[in-house]
Scaffold this motif. Structure first.
Motif, PDB file in Angstrom:
ATOM      1  N   GLY A  69       0.656  -1.511   0.127  1.00 29.96           N
ATOM      2  CA  GLY A  69       0.051   0.123  -0.567  1.00 29.96           C
ATOM      3  C   GLY A  69       1.002   1.348   0.261  1.00 29.96           C
ATOM      4  O   GLY A  69       0.796   2.107   0.633  1.00 29.96           O
ATOM      5  N   GLY A  77       0.403   0.544  -5.394  1.00 28.67           N
ATOM      6  CA  GLY A  77      -0.306   0.184  -4.629  1.00 28.67           C
ATOM      7  C   GLY A  77      -1.903   0.468  -4.576  1.00 28.67           C
ATOM      8  O   GLY A  77      -2.708  -0.056  -5.280  1.00 28.67           O
ATOM      9  N   ALA A 129      10.264  13.558  -3.395  1.00 32.79           N
ATOM     10  CA  ALA A 129       9.198  14.600  -4.292  1.00 32.79           C
ATOM     11  C   ALA A 129       9.093  16.097  -5.062  1.00 32.79           C
ATOM     12  O   ALA A 129       8.148  16.685  -5.342  1.00 32.79           O
ATOM     13  CB  ALA A 129       8.056  15.521  -2.984  1.00 32.79           C
ATOM     14  N   GLY A 189      13.653   5.125  -8.874  1.00 35.04           N
ATOM     15  CA  GLY A 189      13.809   6.340  -7.954  1.00 35.04           C
ATOM     16  C   GLY A 189      12.600   8.201  -8.675  1.00 35.04           C
ATOM     17  O   GLY A 189      12.664   9.322  -8.626  1.00 35.04           O
TER      18      GLY A 189
HETATM   19  C1  LIG Z   1      15.378   9.306  -0.245  1.00 36.41           C
HETATM   20  C2  LIG Z   1      14.185   9.197  -2.154  1.00 36.41           C
HETATM   21  C3  LIG Z   1      14.020  10.277  -2.428  1.00 36.41           C
HETATM   22  C4  LIG Z   1      12.689   9.683  -3.697  1.00 36.41           C
HETATM   23  N1  LIG Z   1      12.477  11.093  -4.285  1.00 36.41           N
HETATM   24  C5  LIG Z   1      11.884  10.621  -5.586  1.00 36.41           C
HETATM   25  C6  LIG Z   1      11.652  11.772  -6.196  1.00 36.41           C
HETATM   26  O1  LIG Z   1      11.971  13.057  -6.059  1.00 36.41           O
HETATM   27  N2  LIG Z   1      10.858  12.239  -6.801  1.00 36.41           N
HETATM   28  C7  LIG Z   1      10.455   9.865  -7.550  1.00 36.41           C
HETATM   29  O2  LIG Z   1       8.969  10.651  -8.726  1.00 36.41           O
HETATM   30  N3  LIG Z   1      10.211   9.494  -6.682  1.00 36.41           N
HETATM   31  C8  LIG Z   1      11.851   8.783  -5.450  1.00 36.41           C
HETATM   32  N4  LIG Z   1      12.215   8.592  -5.041  1.00 36.41           N
HETATM   33  C9  LIG Z   1      11.340   6.935  -5.401  1.00 36.41           C
HETATM   34  C10 LIG Z   1       9.924   6.802  -4.833  1.00 36.41           C
HETATM   35  O3  LIG Z   1      10.342   7.291  -3.243  1.00 36.41           O
HETATM   36  C11 LIG Z   1       9.580   5.569  -4.737  1.00 36.41           C
HETATM   37  O4  LIG Z   1       9.956   5.188  -6.791  1.00 36.41           O
HETATM   38  C12 LIG Z   1       7.890   4.961  -4.845  1.00 36.41           C
HETATM   39  O5  LIG Z   1       7.643   5.508  -3.371  1.00 36.41           O
HETATM   40  C13 LIG Z   1       7.897   3.492  -4.559  1.00 36.41           C
HETATM   41  O6  LIG Z   1       6.399   3.012  -4.322  1.00 36.41           O
HETATM   42  P1  LIG Z   1       5.883   1.626  -3.642  1.00 36.41           P
HETATM   43  O7  LIG Z   1       4.469   1.722  -4.503  1.00 36.41           O
HETATM   44  O8  LIG Z   1       6.512   0.650  -4.982  1.00 36.41           O
HETATM   45  O9  LIG Z   1       6.800   1.455  -2.340  1.00 36.41           O
HETATM   46  P2  LIG Z   1       6.715   1.808  -0.818  1.00 36.41           P
HETATM   47  O10 LIG Z   1       6.138   3.240  -0.412  1.00 36.41           O
HETATM   48  O11 LIG Z   1       7.649   0.767  -0.159  1.00 36.41           O
HETATM   49  O12 LIG Z   1       5.215   0.523  -0.891  1.00 36.41           O
HETATM   50  C14 LIG Z   1       5.483  -0.971  -0.955  1.00 36.41           C
HETATM   51  C15 LIG Z   1       4.896  -1.682   0.388  1.00 36.41           C
HETATM   52  O13 LIG Z   1       4.251  -2.848   0.602  1.00 36.41           O
HETATM   53  C16 LIG Z   1       4.480  -3.494   1.765  1.00 36.41           C
HETATM   54  N5  LIG Z   1       4.530  -4.880   1.880  1.00 36.41           N
HETATM   55  C17 LIG Z   1       6.181  -5.796   1.365  1.00 36.41           C
HETATM   56  N6  LIG Z   1       5.768  -6.462   1.532  1.00 36.41           N
HETATM   57  C18 LIG Z   1       5.043  -7.164   1.989  1.00 36.41           C
HETATM   58  C19 LIG Z   1       4.005  -8.265   2.477  1.00 36.41           C
HETATM   59  N7  LIG Z   1       3.955  -8.952   1.792  1.00 36.41           N
HETATM   60  N8  LIG Z   1       2.614  -8.128   2.750  1.00 36.41           N
HETATM   61  C20 LIG Z   1       1.533  -6.754   2.608  1.00 36.41           C
HETATM   62  N9  LIG Z   1       2.594  -5.944   2.526  1.00 36.41           N
HETATM   63  C21 LIG Z   1       3.849  -5.968   2.010  1.00 36.41           C
HETATM   64  C22 LIG Z   1       5.758  -2.440   2.125  1.00 36.41           C
HETATM   65  O14 LIG Z   1       4.918  -2.405   3.340  1.00 36.41           O
HETATM   66  C23 LIG Z   1       5.437  -1.320   1.627  1.00 36.41           C
HETATM   67  O15 LIG Z   1       3.894   0.109   2.176  1.00 36.41           O
HETATM   68  C24 LIG Z   1      13.025   8.979  -3.962  1.00 36.41           C
HETATM   69  C25 LIG Z   1      12.696   7.801  -2.932  1.00 36.41           C
HETATM   70  C26 LIG Z   1      13.926   7.654  -1.679  1.00 36.41           C
HETATM   71  C27 LIG Z   1      13.787   7.083  -0.919  1.00 36.41           C
END
Ligand SMILES: Cc1cc2nc3c(=O)[nH]c(=O)nc-3n(C[C@H](O)[C@H](O)[C@H](O)COP(=O)(O)OP(=O)(O)OC[C@H]3O[C@@H](n4cnc5c(N)ncnc54)[C@H](O)[C@@H]3O)c2cc1C
Length: 383
Positions: free
Chosen positions: A14, A18, A62, A340
């Protein structure tokens, strides 16, 4: 299997991935269901943490930068920008706010800067004086040339996640926190999933588990996509003289970046340290490295570190998102490797993924639909 809750699609994770696919999938499916007079799909999001967006999504800086990333990421970002503008207008609260981006290059980095400027209409080259007009704290001797993206944006990440959450809930998605997927077994017509809160039957699984996406695949005995979580560190430092209107400044060699933040300066060493999927934390040495590099490029007096954090940016070997049905395992859909750019590219990626999952077309201008892999160790997505 009576007594077990049954859904058509279980989305694991989430975060931005997600939640955005949940909203887009539910809304697209409801339109298709109405047209063909069938029942809409039952969808659920399972998030292990007690809140949505706790991991990487809650730790980004962000930014929306049209000159950042691979050609595929740039195409997705351009398309997302249009959607973000429309979403903001529709909700009455803008999700974007202009903050120019300045890429800076030393003499020995001019090749990198020229490569960035080539075929990248979002940026234009400026001399050091032009860069210093935007950020007067840049040391003249630290820049040989720069490139400016005037229309780069700050994104309201919390606002965007909340909008997707509201839309998903309104479209009937069951949104659950504090429930982690432990294992699963393919039965031939769906997944018998075991969570830490009991069992669930899902026709299909969407793997939107960020840094845990390969671990989730393994839990379901699906071959991993070869994803690597890379830790990135950010700190906010007291720095007299910083103006809120300053741009985001990025080293073209990816050694650091900085921008104003709440009366101070947000700094990062742009680190990419391989990490297992964990609740990432900033290492003091990485914070120090950021300060050292930003001090070398600016005249700023960086003082107390007010706060620091780290998050995991997760990349496939080709550094593009992994989006589509697994080539070998029926009922398993990848939505991972956002790296990223998982905020700035989220709106178009979610629409593309929702369309792929439901067998519909969605065209992103400038993106070759076969260029994004769908698991199976970097194989292109089926057309
Ligand atoms: C320092 C930093 C700076 C960034 N700056 C930017 C930016 O400026 N612009 C930009 O576009 N992007 C940026 N990003 C990248 C961006 O934040 C990520 O690409 C994006 O947030 C990824 O989202 P996600 O939903 O894939 O991952 P997440 O937000 O990590 O979500 C994945 C979720 O899956 C859950 N999960 C995992 N395993 C399970 C399981 N077995 N059962 C249930 N739940 C589970 C986790 O708890 C987690 O909440 C940055 C990232 C970082 C770290």
């Amino acid at each position: 299997m009576s007594g077990i809750e049954r859904v058509d699609v279980a989305i694991i994770g989430g975060g931005m991935a997600g939640m955005s696919i949940a909203a887009e999938l539910a809304e697209l499916d409801s339109r298709l269901a109405e047209r063909s007079e069938r029942e809409p799909l039952r969808l659920t999001v399972l998030e292990r943490e007690h809140q949505f967006g706790y991991h990487t999504t809650g730790r980004s800086v962000a930014a929306l930068l049209e000159s950042y990333g691979s050609p595929e990421v740039r195409a997705l970002t351009r398309a997302s920008r249009v959607i973000l503008d429309a979403m903001g207008a529709e909700s009455g609260t803008p999700l974007l706010r202009t903050r120019p981006l300045v890429w800076i290059a030393r003499e020995d980095q001019l090749g990198l800067l020229n490569a960035l400027l080539t075929g990248n209409p979002a940026v234009r080259g400026v001399d050091p004086a032009g860069a210093r007009t935007l950020c007067p704290a840049l040391r003249p001797e630290a820049i040989a040339r720069a490139a400016v993206e005037r229309t780069a944006q700050d994104v309201d990440v919390d606002g965007l996640l909340e909008l997707y959450r509201t839309r998903a809930a309104a479209a009937g998605v069951r949104l659950r926190t504090a429930i982690g997927l432990e294992s699963g077994e393919w039965t031939g017509d769906g997944w018998r999933l075991t969570t830490d809160r009991g069992e669930l039957f899902a026709g299909r699984v969407v793997n939107a588990a960020g840094a845990w996406a390969d671990a989730v695949a393994r839990r379901l005995e699906v071959a991993p996509a070869g994803l690597t979580p890379l830790r990135r560190t950010v700190a906010v430092v007291g720095a007299p003289g910083v103006l809120p209107s300053w741009p985001l400044v990025l080293d073209v060699g990816d050694a650091f970046y900085f921008r104003p933040e709440r009366g101070g300066l947000l700094v990062s060493p742009a680190d990419e340290t391989p990490s297992p999927p964990v609740d990432a934390a900033a290492a003091p040495a990485d914070v120090e490295l950021a300060l050292e590099r930003v001090r070398a490029a600016t005249t700023l007096d960086l003082r107390t570190v007010r706060t620091s954090w780290a998050g995991l940016r997760t990349f496939a070997p080709d550094r593009n998102p992994v989006v589509g049905p697994d080539p070998r395992q029926e009922g398993f859909f990848w939505f991972a490797g956002q790296g990223g750019a998982g905020i700035q590219a989220a709106p178009a990626l979610a629409r593309l993924a929702a369309a792929r999952l439901l067998g519909e077309e969605y065209e992103v201008p400038g993106l070759d639909p076969g260029s994004l892999s769908s698991g199976g160790r970097g194989q292109p997505a089926p057309a």
